[in-house]
Design a protein around this motif. Structure first.
Motif, PDB file in Angstrom:
ATOM      1  N   UNK A   1       1.801  11.746 -17.994  1.00 21.76           N
ATOM      2  CA  UNK A   1       2.498  11.739 -16.712  1.00 21.76           C
ATOM      3  C   UNK A   1       3.166  10.387 -16.485  1.00 21.76           C
ATOM      4  N   UNK A   2       4.119  10.400 -15.581  1.00 26.31           N
ATOM      5  CA  UNK A   2       4.828   9.181 -15.190  1.00 26.31           C
ATOM      6  C   UNK A   2       4.446   8.811 -13.762  1.00 26.31           C
ATOM      7  N   UNK A   3       4.076   7.560 -13.561  1.00 28.54           N
ATOM      8  CA  UNK A   3       3.811   7.036 -12.225  1.00 28.54           C
ATOM      9  C   UNK A   3       5.080   6.337 -11.760  1.00 28.54           C
ATOM     10  N   UNK A   4       5.823   7.027 -10.898  1.00 25.87           N
ATOM     11  CA  UNK A   4       7.145   6.556 -10.469  1.00 25.87           C
ATOM     12  C   UNK A   4       7.040   5.882  -9.113  1.00 25.87           C
ATOM     13  N   UNK A   5       7.256   4.578  -9.100  1.00 23.74           N
ATOM     14  CA  UNK A   5       7.226   3.830  -7.846  1.00 23.74           C
ATOM     15  C   UNK A   5       8.594   3.543  -7.288  1.00 23.74           C
ATOM     16  N   UNK A   6       9.624   4.177  -7.855  1.00 25.66           N
ATOM     17  CA  UNK A   6      10.986   3.949  -7.388  1.00 25.66           C
ATOM     18  C   UNK A   6      11.659   2.854  -8.193  1.00 25.66           C
ATOM     19  N   UNK A   7      11.172   1.643  -8.063  1.00 25.38           N
ATOM     20  CA  UNK A   7      11.757   0.517  -8.801  1.00 25.38           C
ATOM     21  C   UNK A   7      11.162   0.372 -10.197  1.00 25.38           C
ATOM     22  N   UNK A   8       9.935   0.876 -10.406  1.00 18.13           N
ATOM     23  CA  UNK A   8       9.313   0.803 -11.727  1.00 18.13           C
ATOM     24  C   UNK A   8       8.609   2.103 -12.038  1.00 18.13           C
ATOM     25  N   UNK A   9       8.605   2.460 -13.311  1.00 17.83           N
ATOM     26  CA  UNK A   9       7.966   3.689 -13.775  1.00 17.83           C
ATOM     27  C   UNK A   9       6.960   3.336 -14.866  1.00 17.83           C
ATOM     28  N   UNK A  10       5.725   3.797 -14.689  1.00 19.02           N
ATOM     29  CA  UNK A  10       4.675   3.568 -15.673  1.00 19.02           C
ATOM     30  C   UNK A  10       4.321   4.893 -16.331  1.00 19.02           C
TER      31      UNK A  10
ATOM     32  N   UNK B   1       0.829  -1.209   0.000  1.00 17.39           N
ATOM     33  CA  UNK B   1       0.000   0.000   0.000  1.00 17.39           C
ATOM     34  C   UNK B   1       0.860   1.254   0.000  1.00 17.39           C
ATOM     35  N   UNK B   2       1.939   1.246   0.778  1.00 12.66           N
ATOM     36  CA  UNK B   2       2.838   2.399   0.821  1.00 12.66           C
ATOM     37  C   UNK B   2       3.466   2.641  -0.548  1.00 12.66           C
ATOM     38  N   UNK B   3       3.827   1.549  -1.247  1.00 11.36           N
ATOM     39  CA  UNK B   3       4.390   1.696  -2.586  1.00 11.36           C
ATOM     40  C   UNK B   3       3.393   2.270  -3.570  1.00 11.36           C
ATOM     41  N   UNK B   4       2.128   1.855  -3.445  1.00 16.61           N
ATOM     42  CA  UNK B   4       1.081   2.378  -4.340  1.00 16.61           C
ATOM     43  C   UNK B   4       0.852   3.856  -4.077  1.00 16.61           C
ATOM     44  N   UNK B   5       0.864   4.244  -2.804  1.00 18.06           N
ATOM     45  CA  UNK B   5       0.665   5.662  -2.472  1.00 18.06           C
ATOM     46  C   UNK B   5       1.750   6.519  -3.097  1.00 18.06           C
ATOM     47  N   UNK B   6       2.981   6.035  -3.062  1.00 20.18           N
ATOM     48  CA  UNK B   6       4.083   6.796  -3.647  1.00 20.18           C
ATOM     49  C   UNK B   6       3.961   6.835  -5.165  1.00 20.18           C
ATOM     50  N   UNK B   7       3.669   5.681  -5.774  1.00 19.59           N
ATOM     51  CA  UNK B   7       3.602   5.606  -7.236  1.00 19.59           C
ATOM     52  C   UNK B   7       2.450   6.437  -7.783  1.00 19.59           C
ATOM     53  N   UNK B   8       1.295   6.396  -7.139  1.00 23.23           N
ATOM     54  CA  UNK B   8       0.122   7.120  -7.623  1.00 23.23           C
ATOM     55  C   UNK B   8       0.092   8.563  -7.156  1.00 23.23           C
ATOM     56  N   UNK B   9       1.000   8.929  -6.267  1.00 23.60           N
ATOM     57  CA  UNK B   9       1.065  10.319  -5.804  1.00 23.60           C
ATOM     58  C   UNK B   9       0.118  10.644  -4.680  1.00 23.60           C
TER      59      UNK B   9
END
Length: 333
Positions: free
Chosen positions: A80-89, A52-60
């Protein structure tokens, strides 16, 4: 004309901006009021706090609301880019985010559904305008005759009967009793034009019956009022043929409120003909919005709302520009 157009375009942008602020505010208000977590909506029930913490960061979702809104608006125009640290969408423009339920881009979902709604709304609009205005004019010219009474009874029935009722009666008559048509789901025009037409005839007629009834009543009332104006009597006193008086003088003035109604009705339907699509099981923008509301899929709700607002304000802009063409007494100021 240019100054007026620029001013109206500014109003369009301002309206869409207000709608985007309101819908984006609801995007955050609804989860808070219901005690839901947007990150949990994306991840599903089977997850953990780390995910959940990773999703919060990736989705902003971890950023301030104002920053999230600006990122959302920017994504519509440039992506826009959804940046989760290890992966970018990367979400290509126009980016309206990703669905909570399908995880598909909202824009792709709307593009897939849009041909259905456009086909349904535009086809029905042509039918109801022609039928509604024509019967309204005939009824006004044949005032207090059997034709007038028949038209008005039919119009009253059209206004009174809900779309889901006529949507069931129409197949019973034209498909099962008379055998004129077949019951079929929507077929894309590019795949089979005849199947596309066959799948839309009943929805067109059903939807047009409702709107044509309203247009007939408004046209009749407006035409009767216009026929009593001084300039109509003057035109007749000059010896103009009755057809010329009706067509060039009375009808043009009558069309002004009709065009206003048409812009609002068509703009609203382009955002999703909810009842008609649901009745005939068409997978358009309306059914997408209904499904998203039932599932709490906020990104899809936001996307359809903004698209519907765009259709409405653009339809109103076109209507305003048409006023001067239809009625020479109108000036753009």
């Amino acid at each position: 004309m240019l100054v007026y157009l620029i001013r109206r375009l500014f109003n369009v942008v301002a309206t869409l901006l207000v709608v985007s602020v309101v819908t984006f505010g609801i995007f955050f208000a609804v989860p808070k009021l219901t005690g839901s977590d947007p990150a949990l909506m994306y991840a599903g029930r089977e997850t953990n706090e780390t995910a959940l913490a990773g999703i919060r960061v990736k989705m902003g979702f971890d950023k301030p609301i104002s920053e999230q809104y600006l990122t959302f608006v920017k994504g519509i125009f440039v992506g826009r880019d959804y940046d989760g640290g290890t992966d970018v969408t990367h979400c290509a423009a126009p980016c309206f985010g990703y669905s909570f339920k399908t995880e598909a881009p909202v824009w792709e979902t709307m593009v897939d559904r849009m041909p259905v709604t456009l086909s349904l709304a535009l086809g029905a609009a042509v039918i109801w305008v022609i039928a509604g205005v024509a019967t309204g004019v005939i009824s006004a010219l044949k005032r207090r005759t059997a034709i007038d009474r028949t038209v008005m009874v039919g119009a009253l029935a059209g206004v009174s009967l809900p779309i889901f009722f006529t949507g069931m009666v129409a197949p019973a008559i034209f498909v099962y009793s008379l055998g004129w048509l077949d019951v079929s789901n929507y077929k894309p025009f590019t795949e089979d034009p005849l199947a596309w037409l066959n799948s839309l005839i009943l929805p067109w007629v059903t939807l047009a019956f409702l709107f044509a009834a309203t247009y007939a009543r408004i046209t009749r009332a407006t035409m009767l009022e216009v026929l009593g104006e001084d300039y109509i009597r003057t035109a007749r006193a000059k010896g103009l043929k009755e057809g010329v008086v009706i067509r060039k003088h009375a009808l043009r003035s009558t069309l002004t409120p009709i065009v206003t109604m048409f812009g609002l009705d068509l703009g609203g339907l382009l955002g999703g003909a909810v009842l008609t699509e649901t009745t005939f099981n068409f997978q358009g923008l309306g059914t997408a919005a209904v499904a998203a509301i039932g599932q709490g899929d906020l990104p899809v709700i936001m996307g359809v709302t903004l698209l519907a607002a765009l259709f409405v304000v653009m339809a109103n802009l076109i209507v305003d520009l048409l006023y001067a063409v239809i009625d020479p007494r109108v000036r753009l100021t």
